[in-house]
Every structure is written in structure tokens, then in C-alpha cells.
Motif scaffolding. Structure first.
Motif, mmCIF file in Angstrom:
data_model
loop_
_atom_site.group_PDB
_atom_site.id
_atom_site.type_symbol
_atom_site.label_atom_id
_atom_site.label_comp_id
_atom_site.label_asym_id
_atom_site.label_seq_id
_atom_site.Cartn_x
_atom_site.Cartn_y
_atom_site.Cartn_z
ATOM 1 N N LEU A 520 0.808 -1.226 0.000
ATOM 2 C CA LEU A 520 0.000 0.000 0.000
ATOM 3 C C LEU A 520 0.839 1.273 0.000
ATOM 4 O O LEU A 520 0.560 2.204 -0.761
ATOM 5 C CB LEU A 520 -0.926 -0.006 1.220
ATOM 6 N N LEU A 521 1.848 1.352 0.846
ATOM 7 C CA LEU A 521 2.624 2.588 0.980
ATOM 8 C C LEU A 521 3.297 2.964 -0.333
ATOM 9 O O LEU A 521 3.178 4.093 -0.811
ATOM 10 C CB LEU A 521 3.667 2.433 2.084
ATOM 11 N N ALA A 522 4.013 2.004 -0.930
ATOM 12 C CA ALA A 522 4.746 2.292 -2.166
ATOM 13 C C ALA A 522 3.797 2.540 -3.332
ATOM 14 O O ALA A 522 4.005 3.464 -4.139
ATOM 15 C CB ALA A 522 5.687 1.138 -2.497
ATOM 16 N N ASN A 523 2.759 1.727 -3.449
ATOM 17 C CA ASN A 523 1.831 1.886 -4.565
ATOM 18 C C ASN A 523 1.074 3.212 -4.501
ATOM 19 O O ASN A 523 0.899 3.900 -5.511
ATOM 20 C CB ASN A 523 0.836 0.715 -4.596
ATOM 21 N N THR A 524 0.629 3.586 -3.310
ATOM 22 C CA THR A 524 -0.090 4.849 -3.164
ATOM 23 C C THR A 524 0.831 6.037 -3.408
ATOM 24 O O THR A 524 0.424 7.045 -4.009
ATOM 25 C CB THR A 524 -0.737 4.953 -1.772
ATOM 26 N N PHE A 525 2.076 5.937 -2.937
ATOM 27 C CA PHE A 525 3.048 6.992 -3.192
ATOM 28 C C PHE A 525 3.164 7.254 -4.688
ATOM 29 O O PHE A 525 3.116 8.401 -5.148
ATOM 30 C CB PHE A 525 4.407 6.598 -2.612
ATOM 31 N N ALA A 526 3.277 6.201 -5.477
ATOM 32 C CA ALA A 526 3.446 6.363 -6.922
ATOM 33 C C ALA A 526 2.168 6.877 -7.585
ATOM 34 O O ALA A 526 2.183 7.855 -8.344
ATOM 35 C CB ALA A 526 3.872 5.033 -7.539
ATOM 36 N N ILE A 527 1.044 6.219 -7.304
ATOM 37 C CA ILE A 527 -0.210 6.572 -7.972
ATOM 38 C C ILE A 527 -0.661 7.985 -7.611
ATOM 39 O O ILE A 527 -0.990 8.803 -8.491
ATOM 40 C CB ILE A 527 -1.319 5.554 -7.619
ATOM 41 N N GLU A 528 -0.680 8.297 -6.330
ATOM 42 C CA GLU A 528 -1.188 9.598 -5.905
ATOM 43 C C GLU A 528 -0.230 10.742 -6.245
ATOM 44 O O GLU A 528 -0.663 11.880 -6.421
ATOM 45 C CB GLU A 528 -1.485 9.582 -4.412
ATOM 46 N N SER A 529 1.047 10.458 -6.339
ATOM 47 C CA SER A 529 1.985 11.486 -6.817
ATOM 48 C C SER A 529 1.716 11.805 -8.284
ATOM 49 O O SER A 529 1.701 12.966 -8.696
ATOM 50 C CB SER A 529 3.436 11.012 -6.633
ATOM 51 N N PHE A 530 1.499 10.755 -9.065
ATOM 52 C CA PHE A 530 1.254 10.957 -10.500
ATOM 53 C C PHE A 530 -0.084 11.662 -10.744
ATOM 54 O O PHE A 530 -0.173 12.591 -11.565
ATOM 55 C CB PHE A 530 1.290 9.622 -11.237
ATOM 56 N N VAL A 531 -1.122 11.200 -10.070
ATOM 57 C CA VAL A 531 -2.441 11.829 -10.242
ATOM 58 C C VAL A 531 -2.372 13.302 -9.852
ATOM 59 O O VAL A 531 -2.981 14.165 -10.499
ATOM 60 C CB VAL A 531 -3.511 11.078 -9.425
ATOM 61 N N ASP A 532 -1.615 13.598 -8.816
ATOM 62 C CA ASP A 532 -1.446 14.992 -8.405
ATOM 63 C C ASP A 532 -0.747 15.800 -9.493
ATOM 64 O O ASP A 532 -1.101 16.950 -9.751
ATOM 65 C CB ASP A 532 -0.631 15.043 -7.111
ATOM 66 N N GLU A 533 0.238 15.201 -10.136
ATOM 67 C CA GLU A 533 0.955 15.884 -11.220
ATOM 68 C C GLU A 533 0.012 16.151 -12.391
ATOM 69 O O GLU A 533 0.073 17.207 -13.026
ATOM 70 C CB GLU A 533 2.145 15.037 -11.675
ATOM 71 N N MET A 534 -0.888 15.222 -12.650
ATOM 72 C CA MET A 534 -1.863 15.415 -13.725
ATOM 73 C C MET A 534 -2.856 16.513 -13.365
ATOM 74 O O MET A 534 -3.313 17.260 -14.233
ATOM 75 C CB MET A 534 -2.592 14.099 -14.015
ATOM 76 N N ALA A 535 -3.195 16.639 -12.080
ATOM 77 C CA ALA A 535 -4.074 17.736 -11.650
ATOM 78 C C ALA A 535 -3.401 19.084 -11.879
ATOM 79 O O ALA A 535 -4.036 20.044 -12.336
ATOM 80 C CB ALA A 535 -4.434 17.566 -10.175
ATOM 81 N N LEU A 536 -2.107 19.150 -11.575
ATOM 82 C CA LEU A 536 -1.359 20.387 -11.819
ATOM 83 C C LEU A 536 -1.305 20.707 -13.303
ATOM 84 O O LEU A 536 -1.474 21.857 -13.718
ATOM 85 C CB LEU A 536 0.060 20.254 -11.255
ATOM 86 N N LYS A 537 -1.090 19.661 -14.095
ATOM 87 C CA LYS A 537 -1.023 19.846 -15.543
ATOM 88 C C LYS A 537 -2.361 20.350 -16.091
ATOM 89 O O LYS A 537 -2.407 21.172 -17.015
ATOM 90 C CB LYS A 537 -0.644 18.532 -16.227
ATOM 91 N N ALA A 538 -3.451 19.884 -15.476
ATOM 92 C CA ALA A 538 -4.794 20.300 -15.911
ATOM 93 C C ALA A 538 -5.198 21.651 -15.332
ATOM 94 O O ALA A 538 -6.232 22.208 -15.721
ATOM 95 C CB ALA A 538 -5.815 19.245 -15.503
ATOM 96 N N GLY A 539 -4.397 22.151 -14.385
ATOM 97 C CA GLY A 539 -4.720 23.427 -13.747
ATOM 98 C C GLY A 539 -5.921 23.341 -12.831
ATOM 99 O O GLY A 539 -6.668 24.309 -12.676
ATOM 100 N N LYS A 540 -6.127 22.178 -12.200
ATOM 101 C CA LYS A 540 -7.300 21.979 -11.354
ATOM 102 C C LYS A 540 -6.901 21.748 -9.893
ATOM 103 O O LYS A 540 -5.781 21.318 -9.602
ATOM 104 C CB LYS A 540 -8.108 20.777 -11.860
ATOM 105 N N ASP A 541 -7.825 22.057 -9.009
ATOM 106 C CA ASP A 541 -7.646 21.782 -7.592
ATOM 107 C C ASP A 541 -7.425 20.278 -7.395
ATOM 108 O O ASP A 541 -8.128 19.445 -7.981
ATOM 109 C CB ASP A 541 -8.884 22.233 -6.824
#
Length: 720
Positions: A520-541
Motif C-alpha cells: 500500500l505505501l509504495a503503490n499509493t506513493f506512486a499513484i497519488e503522486s502521479f495523479v497529483d501531477e496530472m491535476a497540476l497539468k490540468a490546472g485543477k484543484d
């Protein structure tokens, strides 16, 4: 209290309740080779979501409860207390159905001699949720048994009786449970338990003091290292320092003549020393000259190269829509290191093998497996071995492996006396069952609305469940993936039209296994970091971006509520204020959703976490304070793992082998505030011990991304 039960009542209904939970997976497994990949995915998704049921006997309530003359009920728990507060939660559940006060219930570890053994061991965050139904049923049966006998002794109808604080009354007459049990040798066991309405419970759902608090405050001898037996000797085992070393031979002449040495025990798979004291056993061990066959010296870069997506064997564990292709795809990589358990109490055991019976006192999460391994080595029936579990000074999966119990038993048999064997700290670090390193590749694509059109997670891990005593050898070939390594590896954003998760398995040259929260720790670190980067790329909260891509099924609604509440409670903002930034992440583990918001700054080029807001939906909270403590512990343990901890391979050895060089979070690194909010999205208890560990790494990394513009992609997180 007599331990007979009516021969007419076998309680097969409860046996069906407990064992029937495996039916779905069992049926699916039969069909695996008919529709291999879809069935595999169905099995894995089911296993990823489900609360594991209790897998032990509920045929006889006398295996569970013991009644003393002082009217105190002793609950023999098949679950181990390793600091998580399980004994307190179980006591609350039992006391409410038994109709006794908390001061009149005592919880002890069930030894294997009692027959009360849980085949699911202690782990997976299921101690409370797994026993929620069977324990309350057994307590209700016990209560009704008392009422049936009380009615006979008082000469009234059972319906005329009331029960309060372990006293059964009718009109002006009353009997305590202890008085009722006097002289009874043949108990009538009701076929169907009548459970009380949860709204009438006095203890469940409320904070109560821990039942083990006094013993821990006053230092009672309760842990594995405290265990002693009369006329006890001490053992030590020679272990290699190199990965993959195989024992060839040993010269023991010098060790045999050293002070205090009783016997050198030479077996095909180990050489041990038995001496009069711990230090004498350790000194003699150092004097044994061992020849090892060692492979070429491994280095860290070889491990990193080995643990890369594309190596090993792959299994698609989640699939919807098409694979991502094209030039508009965003791709990122993430890594996590080898992690040690580093629990405060090293492994220890006392074994006494007599002519026809063996007694093992040990810190273990798997009393049934420990008994099986010892009895197998001795060539005895399992019933000849009694495992007496102690409290654990930290478990986290480390106590799922107990080969030292076998070694201590062999040494005891050789000398005819009890032998105590304790791991040194160096042995603990060098011969741990490590958290495997991982590598992740995330891919994503945004649509015209700035939402994810596709999301993929490819990840590689070493063994977690595979090659462990807990997972039968038949399971890996059937499901095609390690059920521990994939925890947290599923994409919770299932509203994304095209999504998939692919697991790659690599066998490492050193032992890896269960570590708190598994993958869980490693998988969530990777997935949620990436999804967050996509949110930044989309300019969304960050939170709104996630909410838009979670389905509105029952699980999705609970996850969304956790996300929203975390944002509102923390006052989540994308702005940098007073040198601090916020980061958000969420995950679902064993059906329990959790979200973290962290406030982070950078001081002297080091990451400083000031506040963590945790929102968890564990379902019904049996003891809210206990759950908050678990959340706080997960935050600190997670921070330690993501900011500091890592083992490395240097010249064929795992290092470091002592605290200090193995960096961990200290008191000075703790957040000034951990704010925990509990929601109740279902009316039964869910997993608690591991789910809060999932989001912390990604939440910190996401805050650092906003604060510094840097996307940290490897644990432990370092700015330089």
C-alpha cells in the motif's frame, strides 16, 4: 467452570458462517483455467476489497471464555496483542454481549493447547473486524447458557430473568455467573444466539482505557524477551553476513572449550551454541569457524536494475478500456527502497522439549504455523507442541516468520533443558524479512475537459505474500500475482474510461515479505503522486480533480466523503502561506478509505511536516480512541519510511545493521499536530491498522511539489 457441552448441540450454523466466507474465491479458483485472465482479475479485486474472515473454531464457547470464582470472565484471544489495542476492542465487544462490566473481563492470549487458533493469524488489519460477528455470537451464547442454568436454580422461566454486570436476577433473587456455574457439568448450549441491539451497547463505540495499560506502565514481564523457564539455558545461532550464503562446514573445537558452553548443536541447516548465559553463548558463537559458499558480491545498482518494470512475469490485475498510446501521454517513474521492520523488540523464544511434549514461549503472530513448524521438525503430532504467545514489542509482519522457534526447540532437545534464544540487533537487521523495493511507471492522458481519459500503473515488486507460510503454494499460480504486493496497486479512479494496472513479479536474492500495509505505501506513493501531477497539468484543484474521477458506487461514495471531509477539515489550499504548502493524497485499503492533508515547509534543505489531517472511514468504531492512536502511529511510521528509512546492498551484504546508520524518524521530526477525523460509512467495523499508512508519502511529496516545484519520485524523499 466445566468445559463440557451438550452432545446434541454442535453449533454447525456458526461453523458455516465462519467458513462460508471463502466460498466466492473458492468457486472462482476452480474456474481459473477456463477464463484465466478475467477470473484472475475478479479474484484479485475481490481479495483486495474484502475483510478477511476469522478462520478458527467457534464450535465451543468454552474454548474462548473461562469463568473464575471472582466472577471475572477471561477471554482467550486467538488474536495477538502487539500494541494495536486489539485486546481492549475485543473486551468491549465481549463485555457488551456478556452483560458484564469492563472491570470484570480479562483478555489473555490463547495458547495452542486451548484449541482456539485463528488460521488467518494476526495481521491484515482484521483482528476486530474479523471477530466482530463470531465473538459477539459466542458471548451471547455464553450469556444465554448462564440464563438457562440460572432459571433452573432460581425456579423461574428464562424469560423472567434479567442480566446486569454478570448478575442474573428474577424478582428479588439473584445469582452471579460464578454462582450459577457451581456444580454444572453438562451445559445446554442454545442453537441460535440472540445478539443485543448495537444501540444498547455500553462499551462498543466509546473510548475506554486500554486493558493492558497498567501492565505496560508498571513494566510487567509480558514480552517475548521477558519469557523465562526454570533451569533455562541460552542459545545462539551462527548466521552468514552475505546474501545467498550456503553452509558448508564448521570447526567448533575452540568454541566447545569456552567458558559456560554446554553443547554445540550441529545440524544440516544451522550450527547453534547452548551456554549458561547469553553472553557466553554469543562469545562461543563468534569462535566457531564456518565455511560458507557465497555467490558473487551483489551491489545496490544490481538490485535497482533487477527491480525495473519489464523484468520478471506480468499479470494484469485491473483492466477497463484500451491501453494508452500516442504522443500526448504523460509518463513518470517512481521507486521505493528496501525497508526493514526495525521493531523495538528483537525476536526471541524460549523452548523446552521434553520426552513427549514441547512448550514454546514466543512473540509470534502465527501461533498455529509456529506449532506446525516445530512439530514437523521434531517429527511429532502438532498436539504435542504448546505455543504460548507473548505480547509483541512491535510486529508489523516481522513475527509472521518464526524459524528461530524451530532452532530453539532443536537446541533444547539436544540438552534436555529450556533454551532461550534472542536475536541480536545486527541479526534482526541483516536477517529480516524485508519490505521489497519497488519500481513504478505511471501513464496518463487528459481529455479536453482537463480530466483523465486514461490512466495506467505498471509496477514491479519482490515477494510479499508469496513464499511465506501464510500463502499456500497453490495460490500464486492460480491468481498470478502476489496478493500482498498488489495492495494499493489498484486504481481507485475507476471512472476514468481507460485504466489498467499491471503487476510484475521479480524474485530477489534475499528474503522479502509482509511489512505493515504490504504494498500500500509504495503503490499509493506512486499513484497519488502521479495523479497529483496530472491535476497540476490540468490546472485543477487537487481534490476536485480526484473527486470527478471516482465512481458513485458504495465504495466510491465513501472515498469521496473521506476526500471532501479532509479538504474541508484542513482548509486545503493550493497557495503557499508563510513558507508552508499543503499536499493531499487518498487511498483505499481492505475496503477502508483514508485521506491525508499535510502542511510542509523546507528548513535547512530538509523536509519538515508541521500538521497532518487524517480522515478515515473505518465503519463502526469499536473504540474511537484506539483508532485515532492507530492513525497517529501510521502517520509517524509512514513519515519515517518515506523520509528516512532504507536498506542497501553493499558487497553482498544488507546494510546498515544497527539503529542510527539506519535512519528513522525521531521525536523532533513528529508533526506538532495530527488531527484525526473518523467517519462511519458502514455499520460494521472495518480494517484500521494499515489503511492510514497509505497516503502519507504521496501527501508529503505533493506538498513539496507545490512548495519547491520539484517532483520527488523516489523514497526516501530528499531535496538533494
Amino acid at each position: 467452570m466445566a468445559d463440557n457441552q451438550s452432545s446434541e448441540k454442535k453449533l454447525s450454523r456458526r461453523k458455516f458462517l465462519v467458513r462460508g466466507g471463502l466460498g466466492t474465491i473458492g468457486v472462482l479458483a476452480v474456474g481459473t483455467y477456463v477464463l484465466r485472465n478475467p477470473i484472475r482479475r475478479a479474484i484479485l479485486e475481490k481479495a483486495n476489497e474484502m475483510d478477511l474472515a476469522y478462520m478458527g473454531s467457534t464450535d465451543n464457547p468454552m474454548l474462548w471464555f473461562e469463568l473464575g470464582k471472582d466472577n471475572v470472565v477471561i477471554l482467550h484471544s486467538p488474536k495477538i496483542e502487539m500494541g494495536q489495542g486489539t485486546f481492549t476492542g475485543l473486551a468491549q465487544m465481549a463485555a457488551d454481549e456478556l452483560e458484564i462490566s469492563m472491570s470484570n473481563i480479562k483478555v489473555v492470549h490463547a495458547t495452542t493447547a486451548t484449541g482456539n487458533i485463528d488460521g488467518m493469524s494476526t495481521g491484515g488489519s482484521t483482528s476486530i473486524s474479523g471477530l466482530w460477528q463470531p465473538l459477539r455470537e459466542l458471548a451471547a451464547i455464553f450469556r444465554e447458557m448462564m440464563k438457562i442454568e440460572a432459571a433452573k436454580k432460581l425456579g423461574v422461566s428464562v424469560d423472567d430473568l434479567s442480566v446486569k454486570d454478570g448478575v442474573v436476577s428474577a424478582n428479588s433473587k439473584s445469582l452471579t455467573y460464578a454462582e450459577i456455574s457451581e456444580g454444572v457439568t453438562n451445559w445446554t448450549i442454545p442453537e441460535k444466539p440472540i445478539l443485543k441491539d448495537i444501540s444498547s451497547y455500553k462499551y462498543v463505540g466509546k473510548p475506554v482505557p486500554r486493558v493492558d495499560l497498567d501492565d505496560k506502565v508498571y513494566g510487567a514481564p509480558m514480552f517475548g524477551l521477558d519469557a523465562e523457564m526454570p533451569n533455562m539455558l541460552y542459545g545462539a545461532v551462527v548466521r552468514p553476513s552475505k546474501i545467498g550464503a550456503k553452509f558448508i562446514s564448521a570447526t567448533t573445537d575452540k568454541a566447545e572449550k569456552m567458558p559456560g558452553v554446554i553443547k554445540i548443536v550441529s545440524e544440516d541447516d544451522f550450527v547453534g551454541v547452548v551456554a549458561e548465559s547469553y553472553i557466553e553463548a554469543e562469545n562461543a558463537k563468534q569462535a566457531i569457524e564456518v565455511i560458507w559458499e557465497t555467490p558473487d558480491n551483489l551491489q545496490q545498482d544490481a538490485i535497482v536494475s533487477m527491480m525495473t518494470v519489464g523484468n520478471g512475469k506480468s499479470t494484469i490485475i485491473q483492466k477497463e478500456g484500451d491501453a494508452l498510446e500516442g504522443d500526448d501521454i504523460v509518463q513518470m517513474e517512481f521507486r521505493s527502497p528496501i525497508g526493514a521492520h526495525a521493531q523495538i523488540e528483537p525476536n526471541g523464544v524460549v523452548a523446552f522439549v521434553e520426552e513427549s511434549k514441547a512448550t514454546i514461549m514466543i512473540s509470534t503472530q502465527v501461533i498455529g504455523i509456529t506449532r506446525k513448524e516445530v512439530s514437523s521438525r521434531l517429527g511429532w503430532d502438532a498436539e504435542q507442541v504448546n505455543v504460548i504467545p507473548t505480547y509483541l514489542g512491535g510486529g508489523f509482519g516481522r513475527r509472521l516468520h518464526t524459524p528461530h522457534a524451530v532452532q530453539a526447540a532443536v537446541m533444547s532437545q539436544a540438552v534436555g533443558k529450556p533454551v532461550k534464544y534472542i536475536f541480536s540487533r545486527e541479526e534482526e537487521f541483516q536477517h529480516d524479512m524485508f519490505r521489497p523495493p519497488t519500481h513504478h511507471i505511471l501513464k496518463g492522458r487528459l481529455n479536453e475537459q482537463g480530466l483523465l481519459d486514461g490512466l495506467e500503473h505498471h509496477f514491479v515488486s519482490g515477494d510479499v505474500g508469496n513464499n511465506s507460510a501464510l500463502v499456500p503454494n497453490i495460490v500464486p499460480p492460480i491468481v498470478g500475482a502476489d496478493i500482498g504486493a498488489i495492495r494499493g496497486g489498484f486504481l481507485q479512479y475507476s471512472a476514468v474510461p481507460n485504466h489498467r494496472s499491471v503487476y510484475w513479479h521479480v524474485t530477489l536474492p534475499f528474503a522479502t515479505s509482509w511489512w505493515r500495509s504490504l504494498g500500500l505505501l509504495a503503490n499509493t506513493f506512486a499513484i497519488e503522486s502521479f495523479v497529483d501531477e496530472m491535476a497540476l497539468k490540468a490546472g485543477k484543484d487537487a481534490i476536485e480533480f480526484r473527486l470527478a474521477q471516482v465512481n458513485d458506487d458504495e465504495a466510491g461514495k465513501r472515498l469521496k466523503e473521506v476526500m471532501r471531509t479532509a479538504g474541508e477539515r484542513a482548509g486545503y489550499s493550493e497557495e503557499i502561506k508563510d513558507g508552508k504548502a499543503m499536499g493531499f493524497a487518498a487511498s483505499v485499503d481492505a475496503g477502508t478509505p483514508c485521506a491525508h492533508v499535510v502542511e510542509v515547509s523546507v528548513e535547512d534543505n530538509k523536509i519538515r511536516v508541521h500538521k497532518v489531517t487524517v480522515v478515515l472511514d473505518p465503519g463502526l468504531a469499536v473504540n474511537p480512541d484506539q483508532i485515532r492512536a492507530q492513525c497517529e502511529g501510521c502517520v509517524i511510521m509512514g513519515m519515517s519510511a518515506v523520509l528516512f528509512e532504507q536498506m542497501k546492498v553493499v558487497d553482498g551484504s544488507l546494510t546498515p545493521t544497527i539503529y542510527g546508520p539506519y535512519e528513522m524518524a525521531l521525536m523532533k521530526h513528529a508533526p506538532r499536530e495530527i488531527d484525526v477525523v473518523l467517519l462511519q460509512g458502514k455499520d460494521t467495523p472495518g480494517a484500521v491498522g494499515e489503511p492510514p499508512l497509505g497516503p502519507i508519502g504521496a501527501a508529503i511529496a505533493n506538498a513539496i511539489r507545490r512548495l519547491t516545484g520539484k517532483r520527488l519520485q523516489s523514497m526516501p524523499l530528499k531535496l538533494t
